[in-house]
Design a protein around this motif. Sequence first.
Motif, mmCIF file in Angstrom:
data_model
loop_
_atom_site.group_PDB
_atom_site.id
_atom_site.type_symbol
_atom_site.label_atom_id
_atom_site.label_comp_id
_atom_site.label_asym_id
_atom_site.label_seq_id
_atom_site.Cartn_x
_atom_site.Cartn_y
_atom_site.Cartn_z
ATOM 1 N N ILE A 105 -21.324 66.184 -11.145
ATOM 2 C CA ILE A 105 -20.386 66.102 -12.267
ATOM 3 C C ILE A 105 -20.238 64.652 -12.712
ATOM 4 O O ILE A 105 -19.995 63.758 -11.907
ATOM 5 N N GLY A 106 -20.398 64.425 -14.020
ATOM 6 C CA GLY A 106 -20.242 63.090 -14.570
ATOM 7 C C GLY A 106 -21.394 62.146 -14.281
ATOM 8 O O GLY A 106 -21.319 60.954 -14.604
ATOM 9 N N GLN A 107 -22.476 62.642 -13.692
ATOM 10 C CA GLN A 107 -23.632 61.809 -13.356
ATOM 11 C C GLN A 107 -24.797 62.140 -14.296
ATOM 12 O O GLN A 107 -24.593 62.697 -15.369
ATOM 13 N N VAL A 108 -25.995 61.750 -13.909
ATOM 14 C CA VAL A 108 -27.178 62.098 -14.696
ATOM 15 C C VAL A 108 -28.035 63.052 -13.886
ATOM 16 O O VAL A 108 -27.944 63.111 -12.656
ATOM 17 N N LYS A 109 -28.867 63.814 -14.593
ATOM 18 C CA LYS A 109 -29.766 64.753 -13.924
ATOM 19 C C LYS A 109 -30.775 63.991 -13.073
ATOM 20 O O LYS A 109 -31.455 63.083 -13.556
ATOM 21 N N THR A 110 -30.868 64.366 -11.795
ATOM 22 C CA THR A 110 -31.804 63.702 -10.886
ATOM 23 C C THR A 110 -32.838 64.660 -10.307
ATOM 24 O O THR A 110 -33.792 64.214 -9.671
ATOM 25 N N TRP A 111 -32.642 65.974 -10.473
ATOM 26 C CA TRP A 111 -33.610 66.931 -9.940
ATOM 27 C C TRP A 111 -34.744 67.134 -10.964
ATOM 28 O O TRP A 111 -34.582 66.875 -12.148
ATOM 29 N N ASN A 112 -35.860 67.600 -10.446
ATOM 30 C CA ASN A 112 -37.025 67.856 -11.286
ATOM 31 C C ASN A 112 -37.340 66.634 -12.159
ATOM 32 O O ASN A 112 -37.416 66.709 -13.389
#
Length: 244
Positions: A105-112
Amino acid sequence: MVTVDRSPSPTYPILTYHHITPSPHRSDRSAISPTGFARHMWLLRRLGYVGLSLAMALPYLRGERVGRIAILTFDDSYVDTLEHALPVLLHRGFSATCYAVSRAIGQVKTWNVASAGSGLLLMSVDQLMWWHQAGMEIGAQTRSHARLTACTARQLRNEIAGGRQELQQRLGVAVSQFSYPFGEVNDRIAATVREAGFAAAVTARQGRAIVGGDLWQLPRLAVDQPALLPFAAKLLTHHEERRA
């Protein structure tokens, strides 16, 4: 030959969106422009559909109600869903479900990280509450967007039940819907989701949801083109099942 589904309500489309962005990258098939999304919602209304969140659609999926509905879901809770999809949904009088990863929550996408959508900003607590207060639904997508097929039983409970607990504690709202990260699911994983208290769960398997079917392994129709003709085909035909 494509067969049009003309029966009253044997199946319902559950549509999958990811992010709605003014500048979709050509290599990112999960991105739709705001104009394309608005045209999709216009066509839904034009064809007599009502767009519903998964929670609001459950009586239809259980066979308790009949109607011309399309179920609208957004994976990953990107900020651009709030910015570009929410105004359109409100304009059309639709509701939708957005699935959040509790520890992102409130972060950036890091998966894939190989995908074009990597690094996109995800909704904060305040933004998720804005979504909820506008009449939309928040669902869960585990704690860390883990690959559940690689998890032990203990890890599954931590990701699934733990993610639901974290979302409910941080947001102060009930969370009853689930989306499988990467669409990965088997009977063991689905049973863990059900035991965690979720009322339903969606997969990445292509197809229309059958009335009276398994609510914890619901198929969806991925929306990956802004054009209206392919979108109409998803709504009105069984082409996706045949293609899958």
